[in-house]
Design a protein around this motif. Structure first.
Motif, PDB file in Angstrom:
ATOM      1  N   GLY A  32       0.813  -1.208   0.000  1.00  0.00           N
ATOM      2  CA  GLY A  32       0.000   0.000   0.000  1.00  0.00           C
ATOM      3  C   GLY A  32       0.849   1.262   0.000  1.00  0.00           C
ATOM      4  N   TYR A  33       0.343   2.307   0.640  1.00  0.00           N
ATOM      5  CA  TYR A  33       1.009   3.611   0.667  1.00  0.00           C
ATOM      6  C   TYR A  33       2.020   3.690   1.816  1.00  0.00           C
ATOM      7  CZ  TYR A  33      -2.308   5.653  -2.668  1.00  0.00           C
ATOM      8  OH  TYR A  33      -3.038   5.946  -3.792  1.00  0.00           O
ATOM      9  N   PRO A  34       3.059   4.529   1.660  1.00  0.00           N
ATOM     10  CA  PRO A  34       4.003   4.726   2.771  1.00  0.00           C
ATOM     11  C   PRO A  34       3.338   5.455   3.931  1.00  0.00           C
ATOM     12  CG  PRO A  34       4.483   6.260   0.982  1.00  0.00           C
ATOM     13  CD  PRO A  34       3.439   5.316   0.467  1.00  0.00           C
ATOM     14  N   VAL A  35       3.728   5.097   5.142  1.00  0.00           N
ATOM     15  CA  VAL A  35       3.236   5.777   6.344  1.00  0.00           C
ATOM     16  C   VAL A  35       4.361   6.446   7.125  1.00  0.00           C
ATOM     17  CG1 VAL A  35       1.259   4.232   6.539  1.00  0.00           C
ATOM     18  CG2 VAL A  35       3.338   3.702   7.807  1.00  0.00           C
ATOM     19  N   THR A  36       5.602   6.291   6.671  1.00  0.00           N
ATOM     20  CA  THR A  36       6.741   7.027   7.224  1.00  0.00           C
ATOM     21  C   THR A  36       7.650   7.438   6.075  1.00  0.00           C
ATOM     22  OG1 THR A  36       8.295   5.175   7.471  1.00  0.00           O
ATOM     23  CG2 THR A  36       6.749   5.551   9.290  1.00  0.00           C
ATOM     24  N   ASP A  37       8.513   8.397   6.341  1.00  0.00           N
ATOM     25  CA  ASP A  37       9.659   8.636   5.479  1.00  0.00           C
ATOM     26  C   ASP A  37      10.680   7.525   5.739  1.00  0.00           C
ATOM     27  OD1 ASP A  37       8.379  10.981   4.776  1.00  0.00           O
ATOM     28  OD2 ASP A  37       9.647  12.258   6.027  1.00  0.00           O
ATOM     29  N   GLU A  38      11.729   7.480   4.920  1.00  0.00           N
ATOM     30  CA  GLU A  38      12.807   6.533   5.192  1.00  0.00           C
ATOM     31  C   GLU A  38      13.519   6.945   6.471  1.00  0.00           C
ATOM     32  OE1 GLU A  38      17.072   5.367   3.315  1.00  0.00           O
ATOM     33  OE2 GLU A  38      15.382   5.245   1.916  1.00  0.00           O
ATOM     34  N   ARG A  39      13.873   5.942   7.293  1.00  0.00           N
ATOM     35  CA  ARG A  39      14.476   6.200   8.596  1.00  0.00           C
ATOM     36  C   ARG A  39      15.643   5.270   8.857  1.00  0.00           C
ATOM     37  NH1 ARG A  39       9.112   6.573  12.482  1.00  0.00           N
ATOM     38  NH2 ARG A  39       8.317   8.529  11.624  1.00  0.00           N
ATOM     39  N   ASP A  40      16.449   5.632   9.852  1.00  0.00           N
ATOM     40  CA  ASP A  40      17.476   4.722  10.347  1.00  0.00           C
ATOM     41  C   ASP A  40      16.815   3.563  11.078  1.00  0.00           C
ATOM     42  OD1 ASP A  40      19.808   6.058   9.498  1.00  0.00           O
ATOM     43  OD2 ASP A  40      19.676   7.438  11.185  1.00  0.00           O
ATOM     44  N   GLY A  41      17.298   2.357  10.832  1.00  0.00           N
ATOM     45  CA  GLY A  41      16.818   1.206  11.575  1.00  0.00           C
ATOM     46  C   GLY A  41      17.532   1.072  12.909  1.00  0.00           C
ATOM     47  N   ALA A  42      16.994   0.203  13.760  1.00  0.00           N
ATOM     48  CA  ALA A  42      17.663  -0.082  15.025  1.00  0.00           C
ATOM     49  C   ALA A  42      18.934  -0.896  14.803  1.00  0.00           C
ATOM     50  CB  ALA A  42      16.715  -0.847  15.950  1.00  0.00           C
ATOM     51  N   HIS A  43      18.927  -1.713  13.769  1.00  0.00           N
ATOM     52  CA  HIS A  43      20.089  -2.519  13.410  1.00  0.00           C
ATOM     53  C   HIS A  43      21.142  -1.613  12.782  1.00  0.00           C
ATOM     54  CE1 HIS A  43      22.489  -5.592  11.395  1.00  0.00           C
ATOM     55  NE2 HIS A  43      21.849  -6.499  12.073  1.00  0.00           N
ATOM     56  N   PRO A  44      22.417  -1.754  13.133  1.00  0.00           N
ATOM     57  CA  PRO A  44      23.459  -0.896  12.558  1.00  0.00           C
ATOM     58  C   PRO A  44      23.447  -0.896  11.035  1.00  0.00           C
ATOM     59  CG  PRO A  44      24.355  -2.177  14.364  1.00  0.00           C
ATOM     60  CD  PRO A  44      22.965  -2.709  14.120  1.00  0.00           C
ATOM     61  N   SER A  45      23.493   0.276  10.449  1.00  0.00           N
ATOM     62  CA  SER A  45      23.550   0.519   9.006  1.00  0.00           C
ATOM     63  C   SER A  45      22.223   0.280   8.292  1.00  0.00           C
ATOM     64  CB  SER A  45      24.636  -0.340   8.330  1.00  0.00           C
ATOM     65  OG  SER A  45      25.907  -0.072   8.877  1.00  0.00           O
ATOM     66  N   ALA A  46      21.186  -0.149   8.998  1.00  0.00           N
ATOM     67  CA  ALA A  46      19.906  -0.446   8.353  1.00  0.00           C
ATOM     68  C   ALA A  46      19.093   0.826   8.145  1.00  0.00           C
ATOM     69  CB  ALA A  46      19.108  -1.442   9.179  1.00  0.00           C
ATOM     70  N   ARG A  47      18.262   0.804   7.101  1.00  0.00           N
ATOM     71  CA  ARG A  47      17.286   1.849   6.823  1.00  0.00           C
ATOM     72  C   ARG A  47      15.948   1.164   6.549  1.00  0.00           C
ATOM     73  NH1 ARG A  47      18.513   7.141   7.633  1.00  0.00           N
ATOM     74  NH2 ARG A  47      17.286   7.770   5.831  1.00  0.00           N
ATOM     75  N   PHE A  48      14.860   1.874   6.773  1.00  0.00           N
ATOM     76  CA  PHE A  48      13.564   1.278   6.476  1.00  0.00           C
ATOM     77  C   PHE A  48      12.525   2.347   6.188  1.00  0.00           C
ATOM     78  CE2 PHE A  48      13.125   2.284  10.937  1.00  0.00           C
ATOM     79  CZ  PHE A  48      11.787   2.646  11.092  1.00  0.00           C
TER      80      PHE A  48
END
Length: 222
Positions: free
Chosen positions: A116-132
């Motif tokens: 479906g549609y995005p509900v956030t902008d891209e962000r840093d993940g809790a895991h090192p180097s991750a984005r979501f």
């Protein structure tokens, strides 16, 4: 749209409400939309406001490549830029999608996909180097070792219950995939797997138990 790892400091703020993701944003978007003469006017205001928050033409999105267009469902709107896109829906607000996460989402069918549609902008993940980026139906995670992988539906809900990328499972290593018998679905993660079947719901398996199960043929064992 290639990812540039130095384009940091992308704000999480949405409509001035900080990192709120769903209910508050949706309420603000729906309330504000009623003040506009048409849905298209509301979409234009929210998309343009988000674009300004992200730095406008001088930000990572860069110059606009299209006008503000209605989505195929006739409800949402979008605008493509040199470095990504902004999508708006009255239930979710306006959010950016870019880089490898955008490419994955596009490959799945954009807003017509299970996400479906995005509900956030891209962000840093809790895991090192991750984005979501989170979407109505799930999320797409990016990690330099595994690329962009999607998780959705019942598997995504179980993954979140177990802590998401901050939990013992870590980041996803696969997209959701059908089991060989076509009766179930699964995602593999750094620290284990989640398997789903309609009659069994979604369950994780990890560590030595997972290894023994894998050695025995996964769900195809006797």
């Amino acid at each position: 749209f290639e990812r540039k790892r130095n384009d940091r400091a992308r704000p999480n703020a949405t409509f001035g409400v900080g990192a709120s993701e769903t209910s508050g944003v949706a309420q603000n978007a729906q309330t504000a939309a009623t003040t506009w003469a048409s849905p298209a006017d509301a979409a234009a205001w929210f998309i343009n406001t988000k674009y300004s928050q992200l730095g406008g033409n001088g930000g990572f999105l860069g110059a606009a490549q299209t006008g503000i267009n209605v989505c195929p469902d006739g409800v949402g709107y979008y605008r493509h830029f040199a470095g990504g896109s902004i999508y708006y829906h009255p239930h979710t607000g306006a959010h950016e999608v870019h880089g490898d996460i955008r490419a994955k989402w596009a490959g799945m069918g954009w807003e017509r996909s299970p996400l479906g549609y995005p509900v956030t902008d891209e962000r840093d993940g809790a895991h090192p180097s991750a984005r979501f980026s989170r979407f109505q139906g799930g999320a797409i995670y990016w990690h330099p070792n595994s690329g962009s992988r999607e998780v959705h539906g019942a598997i995504y809900r179980r993954y979140q219950q177990l802590g998401g990328d901050a939990g013992f499972l870590g980041c996803p290593l696969t997209d959701e995939t059908a089991t060989p018998d076509q009766a179930g679905r699964f995602n593999h993660f750094e620290g284990g797997s989640i398997y789903w079947k309609p009659s069994l719901s979604a369950h994780e398996v990890h560590g030595l138990i997972r290894q023994r199960w894998a050695d025995s043929g996964w769900e195809r064992n006797a």
